[in-house]
Design an enzyme around this catalytic site. Structure first.
Site, PDB file in Angstrom:
ATOM      1  N   ASN A  30     -10.170  -0.473   0.374  1.00  0.00           N
ATOM      2  CA  ASN A  30      -8.714  -0.353   0.324  1.00  0.00           C
ATOM      3  C   ASN A  30      -8.220  -0.915  -1.014  1.00  0.00           C
ATOM      4  O   ASN A  30      -8.279  -2.122  -1.232  1.00  0.00           O
ATOM      5  CB  ASN A  30      -8.120  -1.124   1.505  1.00  0.00           C
TER       6      ASN A  30
ATOM      7  N   HIS B 129      -3.235   6.971   2.553  1.00  0.00           N
ATOM      8  CA  HIS B 129      -3.668   5.683   2.016  1.00  0.00           C
ATOM      9  C   HIS B 129      -5.049   5.385   2.593  1.00  0.00           C
ATOM     10  O   HIS B 129      -5.289   5.544   3.791  1.00  0.00           O
ATOM     11  CB  HIS B 129      -2.662   4.601   2.409  1.00  0.00           C
TER      12      HIS B 129
ATOM     13  N   CYS C  37       0.816  -1.236   0.000  1.00  0.00           N
ATOM     14  CA  CYS C  37       0.000   0.000   0.000  1.00  0.00           C
ATOM     15  C   CYS C  37       0.839   1.272   0.000  1.00  0.00           C
ATOM     16  O   CYS C  37       0.301   2.358  -0.202  1.00  0.00           O
ATOM     17  CB  CYS C  37      -0.954  -0.014   1.177  1.00  0.00           C
TER      18      CYS C  37
HETATM   19  N1  ACO Z   1     -17.998  -8.798  10.132  1.00  0.00           N
HETATM   20  C1  ACO Z   1     -18.456  -9.010  11.364  1.00  0.00           C
HETATM   21  N2  ACO Z   1     -17.659  -9.261  12.422  1.00  0.00           N
HETATM   22  C2  ACO Z   1     -16.330  -9.287  12.183  1.00  0.00           C
HETATM   23  C3  ACO Z   1     -15.788  -9.073  10.897  1.00  0.00           C
HETATM   24  C4  ACO Z   1     -16.679  -8.820   9.855  1.00  0.00           C
HETATM   25  N3  ACO Z   1     -16.271  -8.582   8.587  1.00  0.00           N
HETATM   26  N4  ACO Z   1     -14.457  -9.156  10.985  1.00  0.00           N
HETATM   27  C5  ACO Z   1     -14.152  -9.404  12.257  1.00  0.00           C
HETATM   28  N5  ACO Z   1     -15.277  -9.497  12.987  1.00  0.00           N
HETATM   29  C6  ACO Z   1     -15.428  -9.758  14.419  1.00  0.00           C
HETATM   30  C7  ACO Z   1     -14.239 -10.487  14.994  1.00  0.00           C
HETATM   31  O1  ACO Z   1     -14.367 -11.878  14.803  1.00  0.00           O
HETATM   32  C8  ACO Z   1     -14.337 -10.096  16.445  1.00  0.00           C
HETATM   33  O2  ACO Z   1     -15.312 -10.906  17.075  1.00  0.00           O
HETATM   34  P1  ACO Z   1     -15.079 -11.463  18.553  1.00  0.00           P
HETATM   35  O3  ACO Z   1     -14.941 -10.247  19.409  1.00  0.00           O
HETATM   36  O4  ACO Z   1     -16.304 -12.266  18.803  1.00  0.00           O
HETATM   37  O5  ACO Z   1     -13.820 -12.268  18.469  1.00  0.00           O
HETATM   38  C9  ACO Z   1     -14.873  -8.669  16.406  1.00  0.00           C
HETATM   39  O6  ACO Z   1     -15.449  -8.518  15.110  1.00  0.00           O
HETATM   40  C10 ACO Z   1     -13.818  -7.630  16.616  1.00  0.00           C
HETATM   41  O7  ACO Z   1     -12.698  -7.926  15.766  1.00  0.00           O
HETATM   42  P2  ACO Z   1     -11.393  -7.051  15.777  1.00  0.00           P
HETATM   43  O8  ACO Z   1     -10.379  -7.681  14.887  1.00  0.00           O
HETATM   44  O9  ACO Z   1     -11.003  -6.752  17.194  1.00  0.00           O
HETATM   45  O10 ACO Z   1     -11.952  -5.713  15.137  1.00  0.00           O
HETATM   46  P3  ACO Z   1     -11.196  -4.347  14.946  1.00  0.00           P
HETATM   47  O11 ACO Z   1     -11.934  -3.294  15.633  1.00  0.00           O
HETATM   48  O12 ACO Z   1      -9.729  -4.474  15.213  1.00  0.00           O
HETATM   49  O13 ACO Z   1     -11.391  -4.099  13.401  1.00  0.00           O
HETATM   50  C11 ACO Z   1     -10.120  -4.180  11.377  1.00  0.00           C
HETATM   51  C12 ACO Z   1     -10.815  -4.980  12.467  1.00  0.00           C
HETATM   52  C13 ACO Z   1     -11.155  -3.370  10.653  1.00  0.00           C
HETATM   53  C14 ACO Z   1      -9.449  -5.136  10.420  1.00  0.00           C
HETATM   54  C15 ACO Z   1      -9.083  -3.253  12.036  1.00  0.00           C
HETATM   55  O14 ACO Z   1      -8.243  -3.956  12.895  1.00  0.00           O
HETATM   56  C16 ACO Z   1      -8.256  -2.531  11.021  1.00  0.00           C
HETATM   57  O15 ACO Z   1      -8.722  -1.725  10.256  1.00  0.00           O
HETATM   58  N6  ACO Z   1      -6.935  -2.780  10.995  1.00  0.00           N
HETATM   59  C17 ACO Z   1      -6.043  -2.136  10.070  1.00  0.00           C
HETATM   60  C18 ACO Z   1      -6.218  -2.762   8.753  1.00  0.00           C
HETATM   61  C19 ACO Z   1      -5.556  -1.963   7.701  1.00  0.00           C
HETATM   62  O16 ACO Z   1      -5.528  -0.758   7.747  1.00  0.00           O
HETATM   63  N7  ACO Z   1      -5.024  -2.680   6.762  1.00  0.00           N
HETATM   64  C20 ACO Z   1      -4.471  -2.127   5.651  1.00  0.00           C
HETATM   65  C21 ACO Z   1      -3.144  -1.442   5.874  1.00  0.00           C
HETATM   66  S1  ACO Z   1      -1.915  -1.944   4.834  1.00  0.00           S
HETATM   67  C22 ACO Z   1      -2.628  -2.351   3.423  1.00  0.00           C
HETATM   68  O17 ACO Z   1      -3.468  -1.631   3.037  1.00  0.00           O
HETATM   69  C23 ACO Z   1      -2.322  -3.593   2.670  1.00  0.00           C
END
Ligand code: ACO
Length: 329
Positions: free
Chosen positions: A286, A256, A123
């Site tokens: 993304n 990004h 990214c």
């Molecule tokens: N739908 C419903 N529930 C979901 C989903 C979904 N799509 N995905 C995860 N969950 C659930 C999980 O299983 C978890 O359930 P649990 O509490 O029963 O175990 C709950 O939601 C919370 O999950 P978390 O992983 O703690 O959620 P978080 O608030 O961290 O959000 C996310 C997840 C959106 C991926 C976040 O961590 C994030 O944005 N991280 C950065 C990702 C990023 O920016 N990546 C790109 C950068 S580099 C590049 O672009 C290649």
């Protein structure tokens, strides 16, 4: 005789999104048929994403790059034959080789393109590619560069993994960068730390004619989130210092487009009002290396970004890699 300083300057921008727009609800319905549960509400609340675009089965990354490049070349008003450098930032190339940049050169029918190569910094790829093109232009080695970010991430998504498959989309963005005596790219700062390779990766590889290992995108979302917030602020400050600008002099921030929560946090830390940030993550998801040039193109075409304004671009991605560029548009 005093030699005037050479810069690289953006002459034109272009973008392309595949026609297949997939809303959160449509994606949730599709995932439900596989027994995977998600909802529009969850996706919007955690990421700010409402929809993304997916390439058609017969559309490849170089096709997306071609459409975006044609628009950038048209906006720049140049003869495509004057392009003597093509850099494509992508982590989803058409093939292992030849590079997507060489395929793009052929599709654009550019005869003497000089150098054409891909940059793989996930990214951060577009910021890496821009920084490289700028350096090659300022050194006098090349004069007119086509710099592209293009991705078909839908091809490496595991639609049984709801923690990743709702986040990404396909698209391409491009700019024409040309030698100029007027300031354009003011400064760039790039970084990498391979010790974080495991938190965002596609570990599969070709071996003996087959793919060995898992060829789907794997991400530890929370680890990526923490690292992204930390490095994005630091690298933005570093690039601004190199450009001798304060954050108050930034007209537009183009981060990004991965997650609205990461973006607003960076914007706040830089002391910038949210209205000065270009946001496309809601409609694009993304798109990895394509996200920054796509957002740039949208804000240029809708008249927000004007000539003479200072634009701060910044990216973070797998590797881990991160970087920022300050441009006077
Ligand atoms: N739908 C419903 N529930 C979901 C989903 C979904 N799509 N995905 C995860 N969950 C659930 C999980 O299983 C978890 O359930 P649990 O509490 O029963 O175990 C709950 O939601 C919370 O999950 P978390 O992983 O703690 O959620 P978080 O608030 O961290 O959000 C996310 C997840 C959106 C991926 C976040 O961590 C994030 O944005 N991280 C950065 C990702 C990023 O920016 N990546 C790109 C950068 S580099 C590049 O672009 C290649």
């Amino acid at each position: 005789m005093v030699q005037s300083k050479l810069y690289s300057r953006v002459l034109g921008t272009g973008g392309y999104l595949p026609s297949n727009r997939v809303t959160n609800q449509a994606l949730a319905d599709r995932l439900a048929t596989r027994g995977v549960e998600t909802s529009d509400e969850w996706i919007v609340a955690r990421t700010g994403i409402h929809a993304r675009h997916f390439a058609a089965p017969d559309e490849s990354t170089s096709d997306l790059a071609l459409a975006a490049s044609q628009r950038a070349i048209e906006a720049a008003g140049i003869d495509p034959q004057s392009i003597d450098l093509i850099i494509v930032a992508t982590s989803t190339p058409d093939f292992v080789f030849p590079s997507t940049a060489c395929l793009l050169q052929s599709k654009l029918q550019i005869k003497n393109a000089g150098a054409a190569f891909d940059v793989q910094a996930v990214c951060s790829g577009f910021v890496y590619a821009l920084s490289m093109a700028d350096a090659l232009i300022r050194s006098g080695q090349h004069r007119t560069a086509l710099v592209v970010g293009a991705e078909t991430f839908s091809r490496i998504l595991d639609f049984d993994d709801r923690t990743t498959c709702v986040l990404f989309g396909d698209g391409a963005g491009a700019i024409v960068l040309s030698a100029s005596e007027e300031p354009g790219v003011l400064a760039s700062a790039l970084h990498a730390d391979g010790n974080h390779a495991g938190i965002l990766c596609v570990p599969g590889h070709v071996n003996g004619g087959v793919i060995a290992g898992n060829a789907f995108l794997h991400m530890d979302g929370q680890a990526v989130f923490k690292l992204a917030v930390h490095v994005l602020e630091k690298v933005a400050v570093e690039a601004l210092e190199k450009a001798h600008l304060t954050s108050g002099q930034v007209d537009w921030l183009i981060p990004h487009q991965a997650n609205i929560r990461i973006m607003t946090s960076t914007c706040r830390k830089l002391g910038l009002p949210q209205e000065r940030m270009v946001v496309t993550v809601g409609e694009h998801g993304n798109t990895s290396a394509a996200s920054i040039p796509l957002a740039l193109d949208i804000a240029v075409r809708d008249g927000r970004i004007k000539r003479g304004q200072n634009v701060l671009l910044e990216g973070v991605g797998g590797g881990f890699t991160w970087g920022a560029s300050v441009i006077r548009f």
